[in-house]
Write a protein that holds these residues in place. Sequence first.
Motif, PDB file in Angstrom:
ATOM      1  N   VAL A 184     -29.780 -31.247 -62.074  1.00  0.00           N
ATOM      2  CA  VAL A 184     -30.386 -30.341 -63.068  1.00  0.00           C
ATOM      3  C   VAL A 184     -29.392 -30.128 -64.206  1.00  0.00           C
ATOM      4  O   VAL A 184     -28.211 -29.873 -63.983  1.00  0.00           O
ATOM      5  CB  VAL A 184     -30.777 -28.996 -62.411  1.00  0.00           C
ATOM      6  N   SER A 185     -29.866 -30.225 -65.443  1.00  0.00           N
ATOM      7  CA  SER A 185     -28.989 -30.126 -66.611  1.00  0.00           C
ATOM      8  C   SER A 185     -28.320 -28.755 -66.696  1.00  0.00           C
ATOM      9  O   SER A 185     -28.833 -27.768 -66.145  1.00  0.00           O
ATOM     10  CB  SER A 185     -29.788 -30.362 -67.888  1.00  0.00           C
ATOM     11  N   PRO A 186     -27.174 -28.668 -67.380  1.00  0.00           N
ATOM     12  CA  PRO A 186     -26.524 -27.359 -67.544  1.00  0.00           C
ATOM     13  C   PRO A 186     -27.454 -26.319 -68.175  1.00  0.00           C
ATOM     14  O   PRO A 186     -27.447 -25.146 -67.768  1.00  0.00           O
ATOM     15  CB  PRO A 186     -25.326 -27.675 -68.449  1.00  0.00           C
ATOM     16  N   GLN A 188     -30.824 -26.164 -68.099  1.00  0.00           N
ATOM     17  CA  GLN A 188     -31.848 -25.717 -67.160  1.00  0.00           C
ATOM     18  C   GLN A 188     -31.233 -24.957 -65.984  1.00  0.00           C
ATOM     19  O   GLN A 188     -31.857 -24.039 -65.441  1.00  0.00           O
ATOM     20  CB  GLN A 188     -32.671 -26.906 -66.670  1.00  0.00           C
ATOM     21  N   THR A 189     -30.021 -25.321 -65.594  1.00  0.00           N
ATOM     22  CA  THR A 189     -29.318 -24.544 -64.572  1.00  0.00           C
ATOM     23  C   THR A 189     -29.108 -23.114 -65.056  1.00  0.00           C
ATOM     24  O   THR A 189     -29.348 -22.146 -64.311  1.00  0.00           O
ATOM     25  CB  THR A 189     -27.961 -25.192 -64.247  1.00  0.00           C
ATOM     26  N   ALA A 190     -28.669 -22.970 -66.305  1.00  0.00           N
ATOM     27  CA  ALA A 190     -28.453 -21.638 -66.873  1.00  0.00           C
ATOM     28  C   ALA A 190     -29.764 -20.870 -66.979  1.00  0.00           C
ATOM     29  O   ALA A 190     -29.811 -19.665 -66.699  1.00  0.00           O
ATOM     30  CB  ALA A 190     -27.802 -21.764 -68.250  1.00  0.00           C
ATOM     31  N   CYS A 191     -30.832 -21.556 -67.382  1.00  0.00           N
ATOM     32  CA  CYS A 191     -32.152 -20.899 -67.435  1.00  0.00           C
ATOM     33  C   CYS A 191     -32.529 -20.341 -66.070  1.00  0.00           C
ATOM     34  O   CYS A 191     -33.058 -19.229 -65.956  1.00  0.00           O
ATOM     35  CB  CYS A 191     -33.217 -21.892 -67.893  1.00  0.00           C
ATOM     36  N   GLY A 192     -32.263 -21.126 -65.022  1.00  0.00           N
ATOM     37  CA  GLY A 192     -32.583 -20.678 -63.678  1.00  0.00           C
ATOM     38  C   GLY A 192     -31.757 -19.482 -63.250  1.00  0.00           C
ATOM     39  O   GLY A 192     -32.269 -18.559 -62.601  1.00  0.00           O
ATOM     40  N   ALA A 228     -21.257 -17.845 -59.263  1.00  0.00           N
ATOM     41  CA  ALA A 228     -21.708 -19.216 -59.035  1.00  0.00           C
ATOM     42  C   ALA A 228     -22.094 -19.897 -60.340  1.00  0.00           C
ATOM     43  O   ALA A 228     -21.843 -21.096 -60.529  1.00  0.00           O
ATOM     44  CB  ALA A 228     -22.885 -19.229 -58.063  1.00  0.00           C
ATOM     45  N   GLY A 229     -22.683 -19.129 -61.258  1.00  0.00           N
ATOM     46  CA  GLY A 229     -23.056 -19.683 -62.555  1.00  0.00           C
ATOM     47  C   GLY A 229     -21.851 -20.184 -63.326  1.00  0.00           C
ATOM     48  O   GLY A 229     -21.876 -21.274 -63.917  1.00  0.00           O
ATOM     49  N   ARG A 230     -20.791 -19.418 -63.308  1.00  0.00           N
ATOM     50  CA  ARG A 230     -19.563 -19.840 -63.991  1.00  0.00           C
ATOM     51  C   ARG A 230     -18.992 -21.105 -63.350  1.00  0.00           C
ATOM     52  O   ARG A 230     -18.526 -22.016 -64.042  1.00  0.00           O
ATOM     53  CB  ARG A 230     -18.544 -18.698 -63.967  1.00  0.00           C
ATOM     54  N   THR A 231     -19.057 -21.180 -62.039  1.00  0.00           N
ATOM     55  CA  THR A 231     -18.573 -22.379 -61.353  1.00  0.00           C
ATOM     56  C   THR A 231     -19.385 -23.603 -61.743  1.00  0.00           C
ATOM     57  O   THR A 231     -18.830 -24.675 -62.031  1.00  0.00           O
ATOM     58  CB  THR A 231     -18.637 -22.183 -59.823  1.00  0.00           C
ATOM     59  N   LEU A 232     -20.709 -23.458 -61.789  1.00  0.00           N
ATOM     60  CA  LEU A 232     -21.576 -24.616 -62.057  1.00  0.00           C
ATOM     61  C   LEU A 232     -21.470 -25.107 -63.490  1.00  0.00           C
ATOM     62  O   LEU A 232     -21.725 -26.285 -63.754  1.00  0.00           O
ATOM     63  CB  LEU A 232     -23.024 -24.260 -61.727  1.00  0.00           C
TER      64      LEU A 232
END
Length: 389
Positions: A184-186, A188-192, A228-232
């Motif tokens: 999943v793109s950065p 779309q990951t952030a959107c999630g 977790a968001g910062r890690t990803l």
Amino acid sequence: MLDFTYYTPTKVYFGKDRHKQVGDIIKEYGYKTIMMQYGKGSIKANGLYDDVMQSLKANGIEVIEMGGVEPNPKVSFVRKAVQLAKEKKVEMILAVGGGSVLDSSKATAAGALADCDVWDFPSRKATPQNALPIGCILTHSAAGSEMSSSAVLTNTELNMKRGYNSEFNRCKFAICNPELTFSVSPYQTACGIVDSMAHTMERYFTLCPPTDLTDRLSESILQALIAAGRTLMQNPEDYEARATVMWASSLSHNDLTGCGRENFLAVHQLEHALSGEYDHVAHGAGLAVLFPAWARYMYKENPARFAQFARRVWNVTEADDEKAALAGIVCMENFFKEIGMPLTIREFGIEKSAMDTLAEACTFGRTRTVKSYIEMDYEVIKDIFNNCY
């Protein structure tokens, strides 16, 4: 704490390679003919499609395919799926994808056993009385639809995005393999991440008596998502971070964080107007723009609540409640920016003149208000849209 009924019937299969068991799981239920819905083809590119089909065929399950679900799933697609499900006598729906595929599958499951048009459900003309069973293989951590009772559809003919809740929308099982979200793109990951946070914050910022345990569950989920968001953003294939976000997205929208409270998801109502009018707006990105603007408009109605959020979630040390509340809103906004989310509506390429249209859409042509700390009428909603332009 208010009285509540908590119901989570979905069986979750969480972990690596669990998707390869899908055929065995469905065979245990006894279903022989299923409809598999998925998006525009990414599951074929990454090998997931082959794994799923191999497992299903090995268990003698006939698969009716319905690929092509779009973001902000369209009622026109669901109508075709309903017709096909009826013709083929489908026994269950398998969603392989994220929230959009799940929403489409849920509406199909209800429509397949109904005599009315599926748009009658979100437009409140009818209520589902039954539905085909639903299962899912989750590929995007965001909507929490795998454990929720909600479904959202977009009607492009009417430029409307509407949701509805029904216990018939609950999945019988959800297969959650964090590895399936590595690609999943950065963005779309952030959107999630934002969507999962918003599902929790919507239930946190509400009129309620003391709910300390539910508060602390919510605050822990938010802190876990932030970390977790910062890690990803640095390492998109960090399994533990992906697992945290996937499980947090489920817990954020399975009603756990709303226990003992009155819930109304006001900011989601604003965002549905935005992405209903402008289909290119990702739901999570719209929430990232709107949530800080809504919070700045509302925090004085309950400064102690917003201050608690600031201190417990963002470690704000300001003693004054109003100052702490504002500092917490700034921290939220800065985090959204940090993970690559937009902060203004203009970043979507939308003209300022459209704020009137969005306020009209959100209030259904000025015929309703949206419940929040104050009743949000057309003028309040228009102000919030203008404030985040």
